[in-house]
Design an enzyme around this catalytic site. Structure first.
Site, PDB file in Angstrom:
ATOM      1  N   ARG A   1      22.782 -11.344  -9.301  1.00 35.34           N
ATOM      2  CA  ARG A   1      21.423 -11.446  -9.857  1.00 35.34           C
ATOM      3  C   ARG A   1      20.477 -10.692  -8.921  1.00 35.34           C
ATOM      4  NH1 ARG A   1      20.251 -17.265  -9.221  1.00 35.34           N
ATOM      5  NH2 ARG A   1      21.859 -17.020  -7.639  1.00 35.34           N
TER       6      ARG A   1
ATOM      7  N   GLU B   1      17.384 -10.890  -8.272  1.00 36.20           N
ATOM      8  CA  GLU B   1      16.408 -11.721  -7.551  1.00 36.20           C
ATOM      9  C   GLU B   1      17.055 -12.659  -6.537  1.00 36.20           C
ATOM     10  OE1 GLU B   1      17.640 -14.546 -10.813  1.00 36.20           O
ATOM     11  OE2 GLU B   1      17.576 -12.371 -10.471  1.00 36.20           O
TER      12      GLU B   1
ATOM     13  N   ASP C   1      19.510 -24.081 -12.469  1.00 38.64           N
ATOM     14  CA  ASP C   1      20.169 -23.228 -11.475  1.00 38.64           C
ATOM     15  C   ASP C   1      19.833 -23.738 -10.076  1.00 38.64           C
ATOM     16  OD1 ASP C   1      17.557 -22.498 -12.246  1.00 38.64           O
ATOM     17  OD2 ASP C   1      17.861 -20.400 -11.784  1.00 38.64           O
TER      18      ASP C   1
ATOM     19  N   GLU D   1       7.086 -27.946  -8.068  1.00 40.79           N
ATOM     20  CA  GLU D   1       7.997 -27.767  -9.200  1.00 40.79           C
ATOM     21  C   GLU D   1       9.007 -28.905  -9.303  1.00 40.79           C
ATOM     22  OE1 GLU D   1      10.675 -24.494  -8.881  1.00 40.79           O
ATOM     23  OE2 GLU D   1      11.025 -24.801  -6.761  1.00 40.79           O
TER      24      GLU D   1
END
Length: 548
Positions: A255, A257, A290, A483
């Site tokens: 990925r 990022e 994730d 978050e």
């Protein structure tokens, strides 16, 4: 094409996810943001604490010019560019993160919305007012140069302004045939849980704008078609076959990022297994979870992320979301006078509800569970996603609510006084214990609150009270929303996973404001109170429902 071939060849040689003749394609064509030697060298040099920072930086000139300068630099150092030289190169050819965005305040934003007056606790009312102010901080608009020179940005252009989540997430979350993981080119091949139809339902319920629905109904159908064509799997039980859906992203390479982390994890496996690992990591990211023990179950080492097998599980929540969407689409088409399409989606919902019951529901436990395709059995671990069919209204037996409530009690989830844990497994991943996440509180709270059962409604309120107090207490100490939250010791910002806990934060603010709107006349900012033991719960709930 020559530069692209060169970059792919290097990845093949390095064995970072493209280690076979039938290599999976990269997440996008960009040799800067999605694959190639420039991306590899910068990310593996760890110039930034968070790999996402680099792939969110705009280019200061055209990509071919940047790549040409990079290739000259790489040849000068025989492909081993010193970290300091790489840093200078990035500073010369990239802008800082966020340069492509400008502040924006929603046109309908009001300083004192009416719902604040429903909140009786003065401390909670003042707090809600402060959270309401955050929408201005999180509001963004894309600058025109992203439209005129899209090749210089990983951000995908939108002419409409939007709300970002906050922290490291400075992109919008929007629709392109499917909802991508985020509005960056490197996210395009992986989706998000399919909730666009529900968004339309909320909008139409609020505005009664049937014209807007008619203009965009095919957009909603396209998203559901994406899941049908790309994420379907046939499962069988008792001689019956059902079509259900899973998360699956058949694209290669780390990925972008999280490049360095993926590459280092892949390097611990035999070369032939790396492609599979990297695709499964992307599928885990597509799920939104994730990462979590939920995707490690059944792997060779359930405590290691190298065992991730997301695409080998049929997730409860994904299929509940699709079931809900199919029901809403049937209603939409009926409203628009298209009876044949309404019947089509009504039948799809009926078939999926039967599959949820036969394949994912466990009568002994009293909840729904992910189905393991390889081992042909349910994963009976606790996750709040086990309640998604209640939230989505995708169950037919009214007694399922009481059974699910008993499952909550039997799992001792009601003893956690600061929020519902994401799992009961402590793996160090961010979607596991001791973290609690706002959308998962919503799944359980509103799932129970929809029930006609007074007991279920009261438990929903108590869970809402717990979550509000945790968020309020942390905000009182930190002056920030997060978050995720660690609920193991009094409530504090969460941790674990691939990056530091982020402030902001879109869905946390939204769930808190929703709960304050719903229960504002009852919620209190006072000290936490521990849930009573399950065997005392029924009596306590009965007392709470008696006239005062």
């Amino acid at each position: 094409m020559q530069g692209r071939t060169w970059g792919l060849r290097l990845l093949l040689l390095l064995g970072l996810g493209l280690g076979s003749q039938e290599a999976l394609p990269p997440p996008c064509e960009s040799q800067i943001y999605c694959h190639g030697e420039l991306l590899r060298q910068v990310q593996m040099a760890r110039l930034y604490q968070d790999d996402k920072q680099f792939v969110d930086m705009p280019l200061s000139s055209a990509p071919d010019q940047v790549l040409r300068h990079f290739h000259e630099l790489a040849q000068a150092y025989n492909l081993s560019i010193p970290q300091q030289e790489l840093q200078v190169f990035v500073q010369e050819h990239f802008w800082a993160v966020g340069q492509e965005l400008q502040p924006w305040t929603p046109e309908d934003w009001r300083d004192s919305p009416q719902f604040l007056q429903k909140i009786l606790d003065p401390k909670l009312r003042a707090w809600a007012g402060q959270l309401h102010q955050l929408w201005k901080k999180l509001g963004k608009k894309v600058k025109p140069e992203v439209f005129s020179h899209p090749e210089q940005f990983s951000l995908i252009y939108s002419r409409h302004p939007f709300i970002v989540p906050g922290g490291r997430f400075v992109e919008f979350y929007y629709w392109y045939g499917h909802v991508p993981n985020g509005a960056r080119v490197y996210y395009l091949q992986r989706s998000q849980p399919p909730l666009l139809t529900l968004m339309m339902d909320r909008y139409v319920a609020h505005t009664n704008d049937t014209t807007f629905l008619r203009d965009h109904i095919e957009t909603l159908a396209s998203e559901l078609d994406f899941w049908t064509k790309n994420r379907s799997i046939s499962v069988s039980a008792g001689g019956k076959s059902y079509s259900l859906n899973r998360y699956e992203v058949p694209y290669g390479g780390p990925r972008p990022e999280s490049y360095s982390k993926d590459a280092e994890l892949a390097a611990t496996l035999p070369e032939g297994n790396r492609d599979t690992l990297l695709a499964e990591l992307k599928a885990g990211a597509e799920s939104g979870w994730d990462f979590s023990s939920r995707w490690l179950v059944g792997g060779p080492n359930p405590s290691s992320l190298s065992s991730i097998r997301t695409s080998k599980l049929v997730p409860v929540d994904l299929n509940a979301f699709l079931c809900q969407a199919e029901g809403l689409m049937s209603n939409f088409y009926s409203r628009l006078g298209n009876d044949s399409e309404a019947a089509k989606y009504r039948n799809l919902r009926t078939e999926r509800m039967a599959a949820l019951k036969d394949m994912l529901w466990d009568e002994d436990k009293g909840a729904w569970f992910d189905y393991d395709l390889e081992n042909e059995k349910k994963n009976l671990e606790f996750y709040p996603s086990n309640f998604a069919p209640l939230w989505a209204g995708c169950f037919s037996d009214p007694d399922d609510v009481d059974k699910a409530l008993k499952y909550l009690e039997d799992s001792r989830i009601l003893t956690y006084q600061y929020g519902i844990p994401t799992s009961l497994q402590k793996t160090g991943q961010q979607w596991d214990f001791p973290n609690a996440w706002a959308p998962l509180q919503d799944l359980v709270i509103r799932g129970l609150a929809k029930s006609p059962s007074a007991k279920a409604q009261e438990v929903a309120f108590q869970l809402a009270q717990n979550w509000i107090r945790t968020n309020f207490d942390v905000y009182s100490k930190k002056s920030a929303m997060y978050e995720k939250y660690d609920i193991s010791n009094g409530g504090q910002p969460g941790g674990g996973g691939e990056y530091e806990v982020q402030e902001g934060f879109g869905w946390t603010n939204g769930v808190v404001l929703m709960l304050l709107d719903r229960y504002g006349d009852r919620l209190s900012s006072g000290a936490q109170t521990t849930f009573l033991a399950p065997h005392c719960l029924a009596a306590a709930l009965l007392l709470s429902l008696l006239p005062q």
